[in-house]
Design an enzyme around this catalytic site. Structure first.
Site, PDB file in Angstrom:
ATOM      1  N   CYS A  97       0.877  -1.171   0.000  1.00 13.21           N
ATOM      2  CA  CYS A  97       0.000   0.000   0.000  1.00 13.21           C
ATOM      3  C   CYS A  97       0.914   1.221   0.000  1.00 13.21           C
ATOM      4  O   CYS A  97       2.055   1.124  -0.456  1.00 13.21           O
ATOM      5  CB  CYS A  97      -0.966  -0.013   1.189  1.00 13.21           C
ATOM      6  N   PHE A  98       0.459   2.357   0.478  1.00 11.94           N
ATOM      7  CA  PHE A  98       1.291   3.553   0.350  1.00 11.94           C
ATOM      8  C   PHE A  98       2.532   3.504   1.240  1.00 11.94           C
ATOM      9  O   PHE A  98       3.649   3.731   0.790  1.00 11.94           O
ATOM     10  CB  PHE A  98       0.478   4.820   0.642  1.00 11.94           C
TER      11      PHE A  98
END
Length: 364
Positions: A97-98
């Site tokens: 994810c980020f």
């Protein structure tokens, strides 16, 4: 639940072209991701948006609670199935994810509960992206560049594709580097381009190449700006100039910009392909109008219109060769000759494609 596996061995990911599951929202993925990454989000754009508002208003715990409520039941099952289907065909896949935080951890836990163990990237997108940018800077210091020059249509890209130690900037940027160089498909985002370039540089250096060959470009390819450190490195590099007879250059340019372009436009626009291609060519000619000057711009447009009429009347594309010949002699050649004269001291070798290929194989 026991600690699930993480990895920050980014070099291995690059060298193995490891498939990646990006669980960020589509809007994040669209701004830039990594080669071999597929977007299978934990939350879609709308879900991410409302969870973000909840986070700002009521904090992390309430945001997580809302996220679980939004992605539950059939929605949750569909998301998990998308991940498991991808893993089934790509068993070496990893996910991110980020920042390598809650979203990828939740996805990883749900997969584990469904009997699928997957490694997540430590630090997520941000850590991998930062590593790639650092490696690009390091890579530029580790190879000796050679720049392949030559007049428009001389076949530089054709030659470049034959060389194992070449970096195809135009291919990575999906643009042929001239006013007429736009592809029918859009250019990647700058982030996508930079990540793909980093992969290419890391992989080429891992293969042990001391010299890397680049086509002669400016500071940008289409709307993609090249890394400043690379532009500076290439600006002082030795030049190898590809020399090709004019008739052959006309044929190469015709094949790429007319014949093959028509086929591409047909695939996308079907019956409207000629109308769209014509509009695009008029736009391209307008982009060079100022440099051409009024009289030459008028002539080049007239030649194009004559070729278009011939095509509509006889289904012949031959008239475009006259148009290409005029553009080469009146626009591209004088411009290139001026530039090459300014860089004459950098010229290492001149020759045809076979001679240059042989020279580069022996060059140390």
């Amino acid at each position: 639940m026991e600690e699930l596996p993480q990895s920050s061995d980014f070099r291995s990911i690059v060298l193995n072209n490891t498939p990646l599951i990006d669980v960020r929202a589509p809007v994040e993925f669209a701004k830039g991701a990594f080669p071999h990454a597929v977007n299978l989000p934990l939350m879609n754009d709308e879900e991410r948006h409302v969870v973000g508002i909840k986070y700002k208003e009521e904090g992390n715990a309430e945001a997580v609670k809302l996220g679980h409520a939004l992605v539950s039941g059939d929605v949750k099952e569909a998301r998990i199935k998308a991940w498991t289907d991808f893993i089934a065909s790509h068993p070496d896949a990893m996910l991110y994810c980020f920042r390598g935080g809650q979203r990828s951890q939740i996805a990883q836990e749900w997969l584990a509960e469904n009997g699928r163990e997957i490694v997540r990237l430590k630090g997520g997108y941000k850590a991998f992206r930062n590593w790639l940018m650092q490696e690009t800077e390091k890579a530029v210091e580790q190879f000796k560049p050679i720049v392949l020059g030559g007049r428009t249509g001389s076949g530089k890209t054709i030659l470049l594709k034959k060389l194992q130690n070449a970096i195809d900037l135009e291919g990575l940027a999906n643009h042929r580097g001239s006013s007429f160089g736009r592809d029918i498909t859009p250019q990647p985002t700058l982030i996508d381009f930079e990540n793909a370039l980093a992969y290419d540089l890391i992989q080429k250096l891992d293969q042990g190449f001391e010299h890397l060959v680049f086509e002669d470009e400016g500071k940008c390819v289409g709307r993609i700006y090249l890394p400043k450190i690379l532009v500076e490195h290439l600006s002082e590099a030795p030049l190898v100039v590809l020399e090709t007879p004019t008739e052959k250059r006309i044929e190469i340019t015709f094949d790429e910009y007319v014949a093959k372009a028509h086929e591409k436009y047909k695939e996308v626009y079907h019956a409207d392909y000629l109308k769209v291609w014509t509009e695009d060519m008029h736009e391209a000619m307008k982009r060079i109008q100022k440099r051409l000057g009024g009289q030459r711009y008028k002539i080049v447009c007239e030649i194009f219109e004559d070729a278009l009429k011939e095509q509509k009347k006889n289904s012949s594309l031959e008239g475009y060769k006259v148009w290409i010949a005029y553009l080469l002699s009146e626009y591209y050649d004088p411009m290139y000759d001026y530039q090459i004269e300014r860089n004459a001291s950098r010229i290492l070798f001149r020759g045809n494609a076979q001679e240059i290929e042989a020279f580069l194989k022996e060059y140390r």
